[in-house]
Scaffold this active site. Structure first.
Site, short mmCIF file in Angstrom:
data_model
loop_
_atom_site.label_atom_id
_atom_site.label_comp_id
_atom_site.label_asym_id
_atom_site.label_seq_id
_atom_site.Cartn_x
_atom_site.Cartn_y
_atom_site.Cartn_z
NE ARG A 246 4.73 6.03 4.07
CZ ARG A 246 4.57 3.67 4.24
NH1 ARG A 246 5.74 3.22 3.81
NH2 ARG A 246 4.24 2.70 4.07
CG ASN B 166 2.46 2.34 -3.90
OD1 ASN B 166 2.14 1.12 -4.95
ND2 ASN B 166 2.97 1.96 -2.60
CG HIS C 21 -2.45 -0.69 -3.27
ND1 HIS C 21 -1.48 -0.05 -2.92
CD2 HIS C 21 -1.29 -1.77 -2.76
CE1 HIS C 21 -1.12 0.21 -2.76
NE2 HIS C 21 0.00 -2.15 -3.25
CE1 TYR D 290 -2.67 -0.18 0.68
CE2 TYR D 290 -1.50 -2.27 -0.24
CZ TYR D 290 -1.24 -1.36 0.55
OH TYR D 290 -0.69 -1.24 0.31
#
Length: 439
Positions: free
Chosen positions: A90, A144, A194, A244
């Site tokens: 990430r 996700n 999102h 988002y």
């Protein structure tokens, strides 16, 4: 009832456990299996899970295992909440796109594509093993990017649905502002995971009075501060956008900010170290307050409501299933929840096999999306654009190849230029080779 959580060693898991314990009349779990290859983390989380259940008088057993096949055997539902590559991956997703002055984020843009490429093959392997072991089990995906992962699962014919906590969080927020029970609020929630807008906030169900204009008038300054968008933009749009959307509406400004502060991944990694230390304390018997800063607010309520509806344990006349959990649900009314599912004509400007995030009637027989309100071209255009990107992203995740990655990046509205797509493709591959069998 036996539930399995793949990624059970996540620091999110105690939030889920807390919901299972509090809402046991809605979802009567008898055995919870936490599955994770990281055995050190897994034992810490499982120990806290047992203590949470014990303190709240829940009789369910908690099993921890790194053996996926053993863990999913006999499960009525399998929840997916995994992160391929962990927080280190990430951190890279949020960093290397900034070298091209593009948003670095784990679920959208180039970083989101990298996560999809790493994740889709792993999730499909898990789903195939679930299908072999127990073909009747529901797969609930919280991993996700939820839209792309759910599209992969459904395209492969799995009994699956995607889940995000965004809608339930907004439902609770608006209910508090209006001083009503959450079940009194129905959201005209439209878009992709999102990438959503609340086109209406209705009191009393799908046909209720739309109070969004009132909310925007009375709370515009607070909303603008929360969303980090000018009040004038919200007034012009006349809808409530997901936070988002700032990546799209204020891309360059966001990139400049990301260049000057630590990444969210760094913050989360530090938080996780602290949380895991807390989880190891045998005196801790409840989810710590720090977990609220980790994200995933109301994840447990959303997961319990969805699993209960799919597995047929949500009694339509039971207040805990309707008034406390369901969106706009009262006794005897359909169980309506916001989920990620096939479009099937709901948004007429998208293909049927696109995965949208929308209210749907949920039950043991499956999911049926509600009729959607008319969508303004301002929203419909961006939804169509990102949905096309997601289709190309899934193609790249399934079949690999530099050219497919390049096309997906070129198609993304946050990129859209061949020189940027080319540079980002090189960086994506360089940072993810260990997770891409074809690279």
């Amino acid at each position: 009832m036996r539930l399995a959580v793949v990624g059970g060693g996540s620091t999110y898991t105690p939030e889920l456990i807390d919901g299972f314990a509090r809402l046991r009349d809605t979802l009567p779990v008898r055995e919870l299996v936490l599955i994770d290859p990281a055995e050190d983390r897994l034992e810490l989380v499982a120990g806290l899970a047992r203590r949470i259940f014990a303190k709240q008088g829940h009789e369910a057993t908690v099993t921890a295992t790194s053996d996926l096949d053993a863990g999913i055997e006999g499960a009525d539902a399998v929840l997916l909440q995994l992160r391929v590559g962990g927080q280190a991956a990430r951190q890279r997703d949020e960093t290397w796109p900034l070298e091209c002055d593009c948003v670095g984020q784990e679920t959208t843009g180039a970083g989101g594509l990298a996560k999809a490429l790493r994740t889709v093959p792993v999730v499909l392997d898990i789903a195939e093993r679930v299908r072999r072991t127990n073909p009747d089990a529901w797969i609930i995906d919280f991993t996700n990017p939820v839209g792309i992962v759910t599209r992969a699962l459904l395209r492969a014919g799995h009994k699956a649905v995607g889940l995000c906590n965004m809608a339930i969080t907004l439902q609770r927020k608006f209910a508090k502002l209006l001083d009503v029970a959450p079940a009194e609020i129905h959201l005209d929630h439209v878009g992709l995971n999102h990438l959503t807008w609340e086109l209406g906030v209705r009191l009393g169900g799908p046909g209720g009075v739309d109070v969004l204009p009132r909310l925007l008038e009375e709370h515009a300054d607070g909303f603008a501060l929360e969303l980090r968008m000018p009040r004038q933009v919200l007034e012009t749009l006349g809808v409530f956008p997901s936070y988002y959307l700032r990546y799209y509406y204020a891309h360059d400004e966001t990139v400049r900010e990301l260049h000057t502060k630590p990444s969210r991944a760094e913050e989360v990694a530090a938080m996780e170290r602290e949380l895991l230390e807390m989880y190891g304390d045998p005196a801790l018997q409840e989810k710590p307050a720090l977990l609220g800063r980790r994200g995933g607010a109301y994840y447990s309520e959303a997961a319990v409501a969805l699993a209960a509806a799919l597995l047929g344990t949500a009694d339509a006349d039971e207040p805990s299933a309707g008034r406390a959990l369901g969106e706009g649900r009262t006794g005897g009314a359909p169980n309506v929840q916001v989920v990620n599912l096939r479009n099937d004509g709901t948004l007429p400007f998208l293909p049927d096999d696109a995965v949208i995030e929308a209210p749907a009637e949920v039950g043991p027989q499956g999911l049926v999306p509600l009729a959607a309100p008319a969508v303004d071209p301002l929203q419909a255009g961006l939804i169509t654009h990102v949905s096309a990107y997601e289709d190309l992203a899934l193609d790249a995740a399934l079949h690999g190849g530099r050219e497919r990655v390049f096309k997906a990046l070129l198609a993304h509205p946050l990129i859209g230029q061949y020189d940027l797509a080319d540079g980002l493709t090189d960086r994506l591959l360089a940072h993810n080779r260990e997770h891409l069998a074809w690279a």
